[in-house]
Design a protein around this motif. Structure first.
Motif, PDB file in Angstrom:
ATOM      1  N   ASN A   1       8.353  -0.741 -13.382  1.00 14.75           N
ATOM      2  CA  ASN A   1       8.951  -2.066 -13.487  1.00 14.75           C
ATOM      3  C   ASN A   1       8.399  -2.959 -12.379  1.00 14.75           C
ATOM      4  O   ASN A   1       7.646  -2.499 -11.509  1.00 14.75           O
ATOM      5  N   ALA A   2       8.783  -4.233 -12.399  1.00 15.25           N
ATOM      6  CA  ALA A   2       8.191  -5.202 -11.471  1.00 15.25           C
ATOM      7  C   ALA A   2       8.503  -4.862 -10.021  1.00 15.25           C
ATOM      8  O   ALA A   2       7.638  -5.016  -9.141  1.00 15.25           O
ATOM      9  N   ALA A   3       9.708  -4.401  -9.743  1.00 15.91           N
ATOM     10  CA  ALA A   3      10.066  -4.067  -8.364  1.00 15.91           C
ATOM     11  C   ALA A   3       9.242  -2.884  -7.864  1.00 15.91           C
ATOM     12  O   ALA A   3       8.756  -2.880  -6.722  1.00 15.91           O
ATOM     13  N   GLN A   4       9.085  -1.870  -8.699  1.00 16.17           N
ATOM     14  CA  GLN A   4       8.282  -0.714  -8.308  1.00 16.17           C
ATOM     15  C   GLN A   4       6.819  -1.118  -8.102  1.00 16.17           C
ATOM     16  O   GLN A   4       6.178  -0.709  -7.126  1.00 16.17           O
ATOM     17  N   ALA A   5       6.288  -1.911  -9.019  1.00 12.00           N
ATOM     18  CA  ALA A   5       4.897  -2.338  -8.897  1.00 12.00           C
ATOM     19  C   ALA A   5       4.671  -3.172  -7.636  1.00 12.00           C
ATOM     20  O   ALA A   5       3.633  -3.045  -6.967  1.00 12.00           O
ATOM     21  N   ALA A   6       5.639  -4.009  -7.286  1.00 10.08           N
ATOM     22  CA  ALA A   6       5.512  -4.806  -6.064  1.00 10.08           C
ATOM     23  C   ALA A   6       5.406  -3.904  -4.846  1.00 10.08           C
ATOM     24  O   ALA A   6       4.597  -4.152  -3.933  1.00 10.08           O
ATOM     25  N   ASN A   7       6.179  -2.837  -4.827  1.00  8.32           N
ATOM     26  CA  ASN A   7       6.093  -1.907  -3.706  1.00  8.32           C
ATOM     27  C   ASN A   7       4.767  -1.162  -3.695  1.00  8.32           C
ATOM     28  O   ASN A   7       4.183  -0.950  -2.629  1.00  8.32           O
ATOM     29  N   ALA A   8       4.285  -0.765  -4.858  1.00  6.72           N
ATOM     30  CA  ALA A   8       2.980  -0.092  -4.930  1.00  6.72           C
ATOM     31  C   ALA A   8       1.881  -0.996  -4.391  1.00  6.72           C
ATOM     32  O   ALA A   8       1.032  -0.578  -3.584  1.00  6.72           O
ATOM     33  N   LEU A   9       1.877  -2.245  -4.822  1.00  3.31           N
ATOM     34  CA  LEU A   9       0.870  -3.207  -4.372  1.00  3.31           C
ATOM     35  C   LEU A   9       0.997  -3.477  -2.880  1.00  3.31           C
ATOM     36  O   LEU A   9      -0.012  -3.581  -2.167  1.00  3.31           O
ATOM     37  N   ALA A  10       2.230  -3.567  -2.382  1.00  2.00           N
ATOM     38  CA  ALA A  10       2.445  -3.846  -0.962  1.00  2.00           C
ATOM     39  C   ALA A  10       1.986  -2.675  -0.097  1.00  2.00           C
ATOM     40  O   ALA A  10       1.363  -2.873   0.955  1.00  2.00           O
ATOM     41  N   ILE A  11       2.282  -1.455  -0.524  1.00  2.00           N
ATOM     42  CA  ILE A  11       1.848  -0.289   0.236  1.00  2.00           C
ATOM     43  C   ILE A  11       0.326  -0.225   0.272  1.00  2.00           C
ATOM     44  O   ILE A  11      -0.287  -0.085   1.349  1.00  2.00           O
ATOM     45  N   ALA A  12      -0.290  -0.325  -0.893  1.00  2.00           N
ATOM     46  CA  ALA A  12      -1.750  -0.216  -0.961  1.00  2.00           C
ATOM     47  C   ALA A  12      -2.430  -1.339  -0.190  1.00  2.00           C
ATOM     48  O   ALA A  12      -3.391  -1.114   0.562  1.00  2.00           O
ATOM     49  N   GLY A  13      -1.923  -2.571  -0.364  1.00  2.00           N
ATOM     50  CA  GLY A  13      -2.546  -3.713   0.297  1.00  2.00           C
ATOM     51  C   GLY A  13      -2.395  -3.703   1.801  1.00  2.00           C
ATOM     52  O   GLY A  13      -3.233  -4.243   2.531  1.00  2.00           O
ATOM     53  N   THR A  14      -1.340  -3.096   2.282  1.00  2.00           N
ATOM     54  CA  THR A  14      -1.130  -3.018   3.725  1.00  2.00           C
ATOM     55  C   THR A  14      -1.957  -1.911   4.357  1.00  2.00           C
ATOM     56  O   THR A  14      -2.515  -2.079   5.452  1.00  2.00           O
ATOM     57  N   ALA A  15      -2.069  -0.792   3.668  1.00  2.00           N
ATOM     58  CA  ALA A  15      -2.603   0.421   4.300  1.00  2.00           C
ATOM     59  C   ALA A  15      -4.105   0.590   4.181  1.00  2.00           C
ATOM     60  O   ALA A  15      -4.712   1.268   5.020  1.00  2.00           O
ATOM     61  N   TYR A  16      -4.748  -0.015   3.192  1.00  4.07           N
ATOM     62  CA  TYR A  16      -6.115   0.404   2.867  1.00  4.07           C
ATOM     63  C   TYR A  16      -7.113  -0.757   2.966  1.00  4.07           C
ATOM     64  O   TYR A  16      -7.702  -1.189   1.980  1.00  4.07           O
ATOM     65  N   ASN A  17      -7.276  -1.272   4.185  1.00  3.34           N
ATOM     66  CA  ASN A  17      -8.218  -2.364   4.439  1.00  3.34           C
ATOM     67  C   ASN A  17      -9.458  -1.804   5.126  1.00  3.34           C
ATOM     68  O   ASN A  17      -9.467  -1.532   6.324  1.00  3.34           O
ATOM     69  N   ALA A  18     -10.528  -1.633   4.348  1.00  6.49           N
ATOM     70  CA  ALA A  18     -11.714  -0.913   4.801  1.00  6.49           C
ATOM     71  C   ALA A  18     -12.741  -1.851   5.431  1.00  6.49           C
ATOM     72  O   ALA A  18     -12.835  -3.030   5.083  1.00  6.49           O
ATOM     73  N   LEU A  19     -13.557  -1.310   6.334  1.00  9.25           N
ATOM     74  CA  LEU A  19     -14.590  -2.078   7.030  1.00  9.25           C
ATOM     75  C   LEU A  19     -15.889  -2.120   6.220  1.00  9.25           C
ATOM     76  O   LEU A  19     -16.268  -1.160   5.551  1.00  9.25           O
ATOM     77  N   ARG A  20     -16.591  -3.233   6.341  1.00  7.54           N
ATOM     78  CA  ARG A  20     -17.846  -3.453   5.622  1.00  7.54           C
ATOM     79  C   ARG A  20     -18.982  -2.575   6.158  1.00  7.54           C
ATOM     80  O   ARG A  20     -20.019  -2.431   5.503  1.00  7.54           O
ATOM     81  N   VAL A  21     -18.809  -1.951   7.299  1.00  8.76           N
ATOM     82  CA  VAL A  21     -19.874  -1.154   7.899  1.00  8.76           C
ATOM     83  C   VAL A  21     -20.341  -0.036   6.967  1.00  8.76           C
ATOM     84  O   VAL A  21     -21.451   0.477   7.114  1.00  8.76           O
ATOM     85  N   SER A  22     -19.518   0.321   5.972  1.00  4.62           N
ATOM     86  CA  SER A  22     -19.949   1.343   5.009  1.00  4.62           C
ATOM     87  C   SER A  22     -21.158   0.897   4.202  1.00  4.62           C
ATOM     88  O   SER A  22     -21.829   1.725   3.584  1.00  4.62           O
ATOM     89  N   ARG A  23     -21.499  -0.408   4.221  1.00 10.10           N
ATOM     90  CA  ARG A  23     -22.636  -0.920   3.446  1.00 10.10           C
ATOM     91  C   ARG A  23     -23.675  -1.627   4.312  1.00 10.10           C
ATOM     92  O   ARG A  23     -24.517  -2.351   3.800  1.00 10.10           O
ATOM     93  N   THR A  24     -23.618  -1.442   5.609  1.00 14.28           N
ATOM     94  CA  THR A  24     -24.593  -2.069   6.495  1.00 14.28           C
ATOM     95  C   THR A  24     -25.321  -1.000   7.303  1.00 14.28           C
ATOM     96  O   THR A  24     -24.822   0.113   7.482  1.00 14.28           O
ATOM     97  N   GLY A  25     -26.516  -1.356   7.806  1.00 15.96           N
ATOM     98  CA  GLY A  25     -27.249  -0.431   8.662  1.00 15.96           C
ATOM     99  C   GLY A  25     -27.631   0.845   7.938  1.00 15.96           C
ATOM    100  O   GLY A  25     -27.998   0.843   6.763  1.00 15.96           O
TER     101      GLY A  25
END
Length: 458
Positions: free
Chosen positions: A169-193
């Motif tokens: 439901n919408a409340a559950q999906a909001a929590n899923a999106l919030a958890i993922a969006g908060t926790a998994y911010n990756a650095l671009r260095v994986s594609r440089t150098g």
């Protein structure tokens, strides 16, 4: 509502009937294209190492692994996404300041949909949701110039696709999106150098953890509801101000994504088509080449041409080769194509290609940069030792949104990549099922995918 609640309402409110006939067709084409990439990647060293770890760790057998076996859904999302991504042959979306690969979401959607015993219609709807979320965030909230990877937007799209597939439901999906969006911010260095295996595994990892977040939210775990607009949130910390009115978003962005004709980084596709056209027209002897000049658009120059993301002429690995315009141009001239065979270690090390790639000069041309992403414009000139030269100018390629890939094109690509792993009868079954997926259950597809294996071993 908070912004994440607005997004969650979009994610959970869409139905199969919201997809146009064109969008359904394009989603099926991208599913078959991605399965071709996944099946053809099974013998790659990184996927085999991941599979060994899954076998060692185990997992409740609730979701199918491509090639056989079952494990926990979040782990299946990781492995199957790694297969889709490993060859670097799956689709792309070009925004002005961000490039992503929306089919990277397929592993997450497939695992969640199988767990929830969903229909083909449900799967295609959830996949359309994932495509829309990732592409629109690429449009409005690019992060590359801030030093972050496009998997940042992918954490939201994978959580969105998994949430839709699970029927949250919408409340559950909001929590899923919030958890993922908060926790998994990756650095671009994986594609440089110097590039590592992680270049191809960064999004599968985001898909794994974002699928995990959807399951946590399904059980009542909550996340920061102001992840976008809040104090130290996504806008303030990374993206800057942006707004997407999710109430007015459709599921049509898949129609603007593009398919790879060659097994090469997406911004190289028109260049490689042009190089191969020159090769075929002029019967070029590589030993007579003095230098090769390429003028291209800014994104191609900076990511794969030797610009801001580093030197592209010291090529030792697959990850470096498939993100090097000098290497890929040389492979196209020498071999007449750029396919998985061009990234085998023995091909990369060979003297002919190592010598020729040193003769490639890549420059940015402002006119072409101004025309991106509507075009992949470039021009190539090959200069010969006798003073003669041949040239070609390109603005797109077969598979670009101006020249969309046909079903026959994708079927041929599937046959080429999956053929060594799929018996002809099974290959025909997979193609037919995907083409008519709205008539089937997701478990019908996963049952077929569990049977793919090296044909020689059968």
């Amino acid at each position: 509502m908070t912004r994440i609640e607005e997004l969650a309402t979009f994610v959970t409110g869409k139905k199969f009937e919201d997809l146009s006939g064109e969008a359904v067709r394009e989603l099926k084409i991208r599913l078959l294209d991605s399965l071709a990439c996944a099946i053809g990647a099974q013998e790659g060293a990184p996927p085999r190492r991941i599979k060994a770890q899954l076998d060692d760790f185990g997992g409740n057998p609730l979701a199918t692994l491509i090639g056989g076996g079952k494990t926990a859904p979040d782990r299946a999302a990781f492995y199957n996404s790694a297969l889709v991504r490993y060859l670097d042959y799956n689709d792309s979306y070009l925004a002005k300041n961000e490039t992503g690969h929306p089919s990277d979401n397929i592993g997450s959607v497939l695992a969640a949909a199988e767990y929830a015993d969903r229909s083909g219609k449900d799967f295609l709807t959830a996949l359309g949701v994932a495509y829309q979320v990732q592409c629109r965030l690429n449009d409005e909230a690019p992060v590359r110039d801030k030093g972050f990877d496009h998997t940042v937007q992918g954490s939201y799209s994978a959580a969105a696709g998994a949430s839709a597939a699970l029927g949250l439901n919408a409340a559950q999906a909001a929590n899923a999106l919030a958890i993922a969006g908060t926790a998994y911010n990756a650095l671009r260095v994986s594609r440089t150098g110097t590039l590592s295996n992680w270049k191809g595994l960064a999004f599968p990892s985001a898909g794994w953890t974002s699928t995990h977040a959807a399951f946590l939210a399904m059980r009542g775990i909550t996340g920061p509801e102001e992840v976008f607009e809040g104090n130290k949130g996504f806008e303030e910390s990374i993206a800057g101000p942006f707004y997407i009115d999710w109430r007015n978003e459709d599921l049509e962005r898949v129609n603007s994504t593009i398919i790879k004709k060659y097994n090469a980084e997406i911004h190289s596709q028109s260049t490689l088509e042009g190089v191969i056209e020159l090769r075929e027209r002029h019967d070029i002897d590589p030993d007579t080449i003095e230098k090769i000049e390429l003028n291209t658009f800014d994104v191609a120059y900076h990511i794969i041409g030797g610009g801001e993301e580093g030197d592209k002429k010291n090529i030792r690995t697959k990850e470096e080769a498939d993100h090097s315009l000098p290497y890929m141009i040389s492979a196209a001239l020498l071999d007449g194509n750029v396919l998985p065979a061009q990234y085998k270690p023995e091909r990369i090390r060979r003297g002919d290609i190592q010598s020729l790639l040193q003769k490639v000069e890549v420059r940015e041309k402002q006119e072409y940069s101004d025309r991106f992403p509507g075009e992949e414009a470039c021009d190539i000139t090959i200069h010969f030792k006798n003073g003669e030269a041949v040239s070609i100018e390109k603005h797109d390629y077969e598979g670009f949104h101006t020249r969309p890939a046909s079903w026959d094109f994708i079927s041929e690509k599937f046959h080429h990549l999956a053929g060594p792993f799929v018996e002809p009868e099974l290959e025909e079954q997979v193609v037919d099922l995907v083409r008519n997926f709205e008539q089937y259950q997701v478990t019908d597809l996963t049952a077929l995918l569990a049977r793919v294996h090296p044909v020689a071993a059968s």
